[in-house]
Design a protein around this motif. Sequence first.
Motif, PDB file in Angstrom:
ATOM      1  N   SER A   1      -2.331  11.973   7.768  1.00 42.97           N
ATOM      2  CA  SER A   1      -3.549  12.483   7.148  1.00 42.97           C
ATOM      3  C   SER A   1      -4.806  12.062   7.901  1.00 42.97           C
ATOM      4  CB  SER A   1      -3.639  12.047   5.687  1.00 42.97           C
ATOM      5  OG  SER A   1      -4.049  10.699   5.624  1.00 42.97           O
ATOM      6  N   GLY A   2      -4.885  10.843   8.361  1.00 46.72           N
ATOM      7  CA  GLY A   2      -6.130  10.373   8.976  1.00 46.72           C
ATOM      8  C   GLY A   2      -6.346  10.972  10.366  1.00 46.72           C
ATOM      9  N   GLU A   3      -7.473  10.596  10.932  1.00 52.88           N
ATOM     10  CA  GLU A   3      -7.754  11.001  12.299  1.00 52.88           C
ATOM     11  C   GLU A   3      -6.740  10.331  13.197  1.00 52.88           C
ATOM     12  OE1 GLU A   3     -12.020  11.527  14.581  1.00 52.88           O
ATOM     13  OE2 GLU A   3     -11.676   9.892  13.216  1.00 52.88           O
TER      14      GLU A   3
ATOM     15  N   TYR B   1       2.103  10.909   4.453  1.00 45.23           N
ATOM     16  CA  TYR B   1       0.661  10.917   4.192  1.00 45.23           C
ATOM     17  C   TYR B   1      -0.047   9.892   5.066  1.00 45.23           C
ATOM     18  CZ  TYR B   1      -3.814  10.025   2.028  1.00 45.23           C
ATOM     19  OH  TYR B   1      -5.159   9.836   1.843  1.00 45.23           O
TER      20      TYR B   1
ATOM     21  N   ARG C   1       2.010  -1.254  -9.650  1.00 44.98           N
ATOM     22  CA  ARG C   1       1.000  -1.161  -8.595  1.00 44.98           C
ATOM     23  C   ARG C   1       0.482  -2.514  -8.143  1.00 44.98           C
ATOM     24  NH1 ARG C   1      -0.952   4.189  -8.091  1.00 44.98           N
ATOM     25  NH2 ARG C   1      -0.184   5.323  -9.897  1.00 44.98           N
TER      26      ARG C   1
ATOM     27  N   THR D   1      -7.494   7.280   7.375  1.00 46.23           N
ATOM     28  CA  THR D   1      -6.683   7.542   6.195  1.00 46.23           C
ATOM     29  C   THR D   1      -7.272   6.873   4.964  1.00 46.23           C
ATOM     30  OG1 THR D   1      -4.770   7.575   7.622  1.00 46.23           O
ATOM     31  CG2 THR D   1      -4.344   7.408   5.274  1.00 46.23           C
ATOM     32  N   ARG D   2      -7.458   7.657   3.911  1.00 44.12           N
ATOM     33  CA  ARG D   2      -7.978   7.111   2.669  1.00 44.12           C
ATOM     34  C   ARG D   2      -6.823   6.694   1.772  1.00 44.12           C
ATOM     35  NH1 ARG D   2     -13.250   9.469   1.222  1.00 44.12           N
ATOM     36  NH2 ARG D   2     -13.983  10.733   2.944  1.00 44.12           N
ATOM     37  N   THR D   3      -7.030   5.641   0.997  1.00 41.88           N
ATOM     38  CA  THR D   3      -6.014   5.218   0.046  1.00 41.88           C
ATOM     39  C   THR D   3      -6.241   5.941  -1.273  1.00 41.88           C
ATOM     40  OG1 THR D   3      -6.011   3.066   1.076  1.00 41.88           O
ATOM     41  CG2 THR D   3      -4.958   3.230  -1.076  1.00 41.88           C
ATOM     42  N   PRO D   4      -5.252   6.713  -1.718  1.00 42.54           N
ATOM     43  CA  PRO D   4      -5.445   7.416  -2.991  1.00 42.54           C
ATOM     44  C   PRO D   4      -5.477   6.447  -4.166  1.00 42.54           C
ATOM     45  CG  PRO D   4      -3.249   7.825  -2.102  1.00 42.54           C
ATOM     46  CD  PRO D   4      -3.955   6.974  -1.109  1.00 42.54           C
ATOM     47  N   GLN D   5      -6.071   6.885  -5.258  1.00 44.15           N
ATOM     48  CA  GLN D   5      -6.138   6.110  -6.497  1.00 44.15           C
ATOM     49  C   GLN D   5      -5.309   6.840  -7.551  1.00 44.15           C
ATOM     50  OE1 GLN D   5      -8.098   3.223  -6.717  1.00 44.15           O
ATOM     51  NE2 GLN D   5      -8.315   3.503  -4.507  1.00 44.15           N
ATOM     52  N   PRO D   6      -4.927   6.152  -8.614  1.00 45.28           N
ATOM     53  CA  PRO D   6      -4.095   6.816  -9.627  1.00 45.28           C
ATOM     54  C   PRO D   6      -4.831   7.954 -10.348  1.00 45.28           C
ATOM     55  CG  PRO D   6      -4.235   4.442 -10.028  1.00 45.28           C
ATOM     56  CD  PRO D   6      -5.148   4.745  -8.905  1.00 45.28           C
TER      57      PRO D   6
ATOM     58  N   GLU E   1       0.845  -1.204   0.000  1.00 47.13           N
ATOM     59  CA  GLU E   1       0.000   0.000   0.000  1.00 47.13           C
ATOM     60  C   GLU E   1       0.877   1.249   0.000  1.00 47.13           C
ATOM     61  OE1 GLU E   1      -2.274   0.880   3.510  1.00 47.13           O
ATOM     62  OE2 GLU E   1      -3.629   2.214   2.424  1.00 47.13           O
TER      63      GLU E   1
ATOM     64  N   LEU F   1      -9.707  15.247   5.359  1.00 47.44           N
ATOM     65  CA  LEU F   1      -8.647  14.239   5.541  1.00 47.44           C
ATOM     66  C   LEU F   1      -8.329  13.987   7.004  1.00 47.44           C
ATOM     67  CD1 LEU F   1      -6.158  15.079   2.663  1.00 47.44           C
ATOM     68  CD2 LEU F   1      -7.454  12.985   2.977  1.00 47.44           C
ATOM     69  N   SER F   2      -8.407  15.032   7.836  1.00 48.14           N
ATOM     70  CA  SER F   2      -8.041  14.795   9.232  1.00 48.14           C
ATOM     71  C   SER F   2      -9.261  14.429  10.068  1.00 48.14           C
ATOM     72  CB  SER F   2      -7.326  16.018   9.803  1.00 48.14           C
ATOM     73  OG  SER F   2      -8.116  17.158   9.591  1.00 48.14           O
TER      74      SER F   2
ATOM     75  N   VAL G   1       3.166  21.617 -11.351  1.00 53.23           N
ATOM     76  CA  VAL G   1       2.936  21.977  -9.947  1.00 53.23           C
ATOM     77  C   VAL G   1       3.240  20.738  -9.110  1.00 53.23           C
ATOM     78  CG1 VAL G   1       1.248  22.797  -8.278  1.00 53.23           C
ATOM     79  CG2 VAL G   1       1.138  23.588 -10.640  1.00 53.23           C
TER      80      VAL G   1
ATOM     81  N   ASP H   1      -4.189  22.272 -10.406  1.00 53.38           N
ATOM     82  CA  ASP H   1      -2.781  21.880 -10.318  1.00 53.38           C
ATOM     83  C   ASP H   1      -2.304  21.171 -11.580  1.00 53.38           C
ATOM     84  OD1 ASP H   1      -2.481  23.009  -7.882  1.00 53.38           O
ATOM     85  OD2 ASP H   1      -2.270  21.153  -6.742  1.00 53.38           O
TER      86      ASP H   1
ATOM     87  N   THR I   1      -8.337  12.500  -3.636  1.00 49.71           N
ATOM     88  CA  THR I   1      -8.086  12.178  -2.228  1.00 49.71           C
ATOM     89  C   THR I   1      -7.208  13.214  -1.540  1.00 49.71           C
ATOM     90  OG1 THR I   1      -8.164   9.865  -2.887  1.00 49.71           O
ATOM     91  CG2 THR I   1      -7.300  10.340  -0.705  1.00 49.71           C
ATOM     92  N   MET I   2      -6.114  13.598  -2.215  1.00 47.76           N
ATOM     93  CA  MET I   2      -5.145  14.488  -1.583  1.00 47.76           C
ATOM     94  C   MET I   2      -5.674  15.916  -1.440  1.00 47.76           C
ATOM     95  SD  MET I   2      -2.392  12.727  -1.082  1.00 47.76           S
ATOM     96  CE  MET I   2      -1.948  11.073  -1.494  1.00 47.76           C
ATOM     97  N   TYR I   3      -6.823  16.180  -2.040  1.00 47.98           N
ATOM     98  CA  TYR I   3      -7.368  17.540  -2.029  1.00 47.98           C
ATOM     99  C   TYR I   3      -8.624  17.649  -1.171  1.00 47.98           C
ATOM    100  CZ  TYR I   3      -4.173  18.317  -5.901  1.00 47.98           C
ATOM    101  OH  TYR I   3      -3.035  18.430  -6.670  1.00 47.98           O
TER     102      TYR I   3
ATOM    103  N   PRO J   1      -1.917  19.883  -1.488  1.00 42.89           N
ATOM    104  CA  PRO J   1      -2.335  20.614  -0.284  1.00 42.89           C
ATOM    105  C   PRO J   1      -2.619  19.710   0.917  1.00 42.89           C
ATOM    106  CG  PRO J   1      -4.186  20.356  -1.759  1.00 42.89           C
ATOM    107  CD  PRO J   1      -3.016  19.697  -2.436  1.00 42.89           C
ATOM    108  N   THR J   2      -2.296  18.432   0.776  1.00 35.45           N
ATOM    109  CA  THR J   2      -2.806  17.406   1.684  1.00 35.45           C
ATOM    110  C   THR J   2      -2.525  17.664   3.171  1.00 35.45           C
ATOM    111  OG1 THR J   2      -2.304  15.942  -0.135  1.00 35.45           O
ATOM    112  CG2 THR J   2      -2.904  14.910   1.937  1.00 35.45           C
TER     113      THR J   2
ATOM    114  N   THR K   1     -11.481  11.776   8.998  1.00 31.67           N
ATOM    115  CA  THR K   1     -11.825  10.364   8.802  1.00 31.67           C
ATOM    116  C   THR K   1     -10.551   9.540   8.860  1.00 31.67           C
ATOM    117  OG1 THR K   1     -11.574  10.634   6.434  1.00 31.67           O
ATOM    118  CG2 THR K   1     -13.789  10.852   7.302  1.00 31.67           C
TER     119      THR K   1
ATOM    120  N   ASP L   1       1.744   7.213  -6.696  1.00 37.60           N
ATOM    121  CA  ASP L   1       0.940   8.420  -6.921  1.00 37.60           C
ATOM    122  C   ASP L   1       1.772   9.669  -6.651  1.00 37.60           C
ATOM    123  OD1 ASP L   1      -1.403   6.961  -7.501  1.00 37.60           O
ATOM    124  OD2 ASP L   1      -1.791   6.689  -5.368  1.00 37.60           O
TER     125      ASP L   1
END
Lengths: 317, 185
Positions: free
Chosen positions: A310-312, A306, A155, B81-86, A17, B76-77, A33, B121, B70-72, A37-38, B79, A24
């Motif tokens: 990022s998560g709670e 990340y 992947r 952690t979400r897994t981003p997709q391509p 994972e 995000l803080s 760019v 972006d 996901t990254m936008y 903004p994560t 829930t 990504d």
Amino acid sequence: MNHLLGTRELSREQAVELLDIAEDMAAVQEREVKKLPTLRGKTVVNLFFEDSTRTRISFEAAAKRLSADVINFSAKGSSVSKGESLKDTAQTLQAMGADGVVIRHPASGAPLTLATSGWIDAGVVNAGDGTHEHPTQALLDAFTMRRRLHGAASRGRGLDGARVLIVGDVLHSRVARSNAWLLPALGAEVELVAPPTLLPVDTRRWPVTTSYDLDEALGRRPDVVMMLRIQAERMHGAFFPNSREYARTWGLDDARFDALPDTTMVMHPGPMNRGLEIAARAADSPQSTVREQVANGVSVRMAALYLLLSGERGAAA
Amino acid sequence: MARAVLTQADIQRALTRISHEILESNRGGSDLVILGIPTRGVILARRIAETIARIEPDAAPVPVGSIDVTMYRDDLSRTRTRTPQPTEVPAGGIDGRTVVLVDDVLYSGRTIRAAFDALSDLGRARAVRLAVLVDRGHREFPIRADFVGKNLPSSHDERINVRLVETDGDEGVAIETADGEGEAR
């Protein structure tokens, strides 16, 4: 994931994972760019008790590309040199509102202490502790191998069937330890080859094989040859007679390099001692992944930050 | 309890109509880029691009890709952690083109807001349009879809379940009534 302290406790699923997320992140590095903004509003502290410009700037670039604020704390010339304890330093960072701490420390286990002591709530990333682990280095090595082996179809995959030879100072190398746990978890076969003086006394519980003759090991045609750095700063005993003898017996010199098939990957975690463990020709060849490893380091560290930040906080184990 | 709202044939008809509407409003397929939002938006985007190719067989195929938001996201803080997709942007990028974003369900509008950030972006699109299979209402942002498969007024504690052959094995849209969770998808 709340902390990233080592690769030993990573499952294959977790590692894949993280590597997929790093894919990504790598795609973002190719855009005009290069920023996401994560992690806006989060603070990452680079807490370095040992010199390491490369690892620190790699983490710094990773955090900044995720829009986190970065504070660099190096022990030299700081309160630590005045005798402050790890606990007091940690509590200072807690008071400043650090969300993530990237720690490098000469003592094995310092990151674990920081993560489990209750001194801070921040997520802890081990950026190298003593001779214990350096998980992001192993993850970027795995990422680099996976990309060279599978390209765009990386992947979701591991390193199944890849044969990796790790050469040199395993005894002092946290990179070797982290790789020795991570690569077999991803399905690779790992062989360590080193002078007996530079192998740990007991590697029976490691999921690897060991041997003592570099030419024999190279003759078994590994897919990857990873040369470790001779860490002059840790050579306090008589581990080998002198550096010329080491280069002749254990270095990837021109003759050994030329005998390898041109599909063999040559890796080195850097900084390289050219002419000692690796010859310039091998280091600069197309088979060398040294520069990719540096670029991939940023992507892998972005993925780690990340996942940690990022998560709670505390929601996932 | 689940109530079926759209069958596989209904979904196909809706996508065909949306494809026609996209072509009509864009006056053909030139300078279009269709970007799906993972997971199911990407599949719908591909189907729309295929349908457009069938409608206008002589025109160049419309580039299709995916845009992961996901990254936008702004939660995000809040829930786990979400897994981003391509994200896959077609060669040629989005600069100066009309981008059609495709998603399966339009609800609060927060996903689309995040998609705007992600898009900016990637480049500067000439215009951005939005196509969704289901609009279930309850917007939290001033966002509206340009192309809608089905308007489906729903209550917060209902769940809209979109199933597509490629991801779920069978196909259809159903409304499920409250058993705890109330979020779409």
